[in-house]
Design an enzyme around this catalytic site. Structure first.
Site, mmCIF file in Angstrom:
data_model
loop_
_atom_site.group_PDB
_atom_site.id
_atom_site.type_symbol
_atom_site.label_atom_id
_atom_site.label_comp_id
_atom_site.label_asym_id
_atom_site.label_seq_id
_atom_site.Cartn_x
_atom_site.Cartn_y
_atom_site.Cartn_z
ATOM 1 N N ASP A 13 0.830 -1.232 -0.009
ATOM 2 C CA ASP A 13 -0.141 -0.101 0.026
ATOM 3 C C ASP A 13 0.866 1.097 0.071
ATOM 4 O O ASP A 13 1.955 1.415 0.385
ATOM 5 C CB ASP A 13 -0.842 -0.013 1.340
ATOM 6 C CG ASP A 13 -1.963 -1.225 1.227
ATOM 7 O OD1 ASP A 13 -2.537 -1.505 0.129
ATOM 8 O OD2 ASP A 13 -2.450 -1.406 2.236
ATOM 9 N N ASP A 51 -7.053 -1.604 -4.224
ATOM 10 C CA ASP A 51 -7.722 -1.426 -3.024
ATOM 11 C C ASP A 51 -9.056 -0.214 -3.387
ATOM 12 O O ASP A 51 -10.014 -0.277 -3.259
ATOM 13 C CB ASP A 51 -7.391 -0.677 -1.791
ATOM 14 C CG ASP A 51 -6.328 -1.656 -1.199
ATOM 15 O OD1 ASP A 51 -6.597 -2.716 -1.102
ATOM 16 O OD2 ASP A 51 -5.448 -1.145 -0.551
#
Length: 168
Positions: A120, A139
């Site tokens: 991320d 995501d």
């Protein structure tokens, strides 16, 4: 419409998957974000390196190799279910949304297999207010897809057929 829309879902998934993996290659290899930790891009946007070993909102954190592979198996089973759902779905908007979810799921599965975690890096913030956890393109695809599905389910219900509403 029938099943002719299923290719839209699979192509959407492919675009999300490619965008996700290219963006991760870019931040890992070219920017070398894991070594740098954080790069400020704009006053409201940073690239911040996070190794996410859990799933949504950090839940179900995999603290061992066995748990990691269990998460891979679980998310792979869900992805297979979404593949089937796309094939059966008749509504174009739902097929598109499911494609977003599928592409994101596969992108994160690839990370978990390759690295043992999901990479991320997108850190959106407004001063100290951070409305989202650090996330990635996968995501974003999953979240947008789920929001579309929920909006369609709750706000844009299809009108029932006349045969369903008649008193006959």
């Amino acid at each position: 419409m029938g099943r002719r829309w299923h290719m839209l879902g699979y192509l959407t998934a492919l675009v999300v998957l490619i965008a996700d993996q290219l963006s991760k290659f870019w931040v890992i290899q070219l920017i070398q974000l894991p070594q740098r930790g954080q790069v400020e891009l704009l006053p409201i946007l940073n690239f911040t390196w996070v190794e996410n070993r859990g799933v949504s909102l950090g839940m179900l954190t995999a603290s061992s190799d066995t748990q990691r592979w269990m998460l891979v198996a679980l998310t792979s089973a869900i992805a297979i279910g979404v593949i089937y759902w796309i094939w059966r779905e008749k509504r174009r908007a739902d097929v598109f949304a499911l494609g977003l979810v599928l592409g994101g799921a596969i992108g994160n599965i690839i990370d978990r297999v390759r690295f043992g975690y999901v990479a991320d890096f997108i850190d959106l913030h407004f001063g100290d207010f951070q409305p989202f956890l650090v996330f990635n393109v996968a995501d974003a695809g999953i979240t947008i897809g789920v929001v579309i599905l929920l909006l369609r389910a709750f706000l844009l219900r299809d009108k029932p057929d006349k045969a369903e509403t008649s008193d006959a």
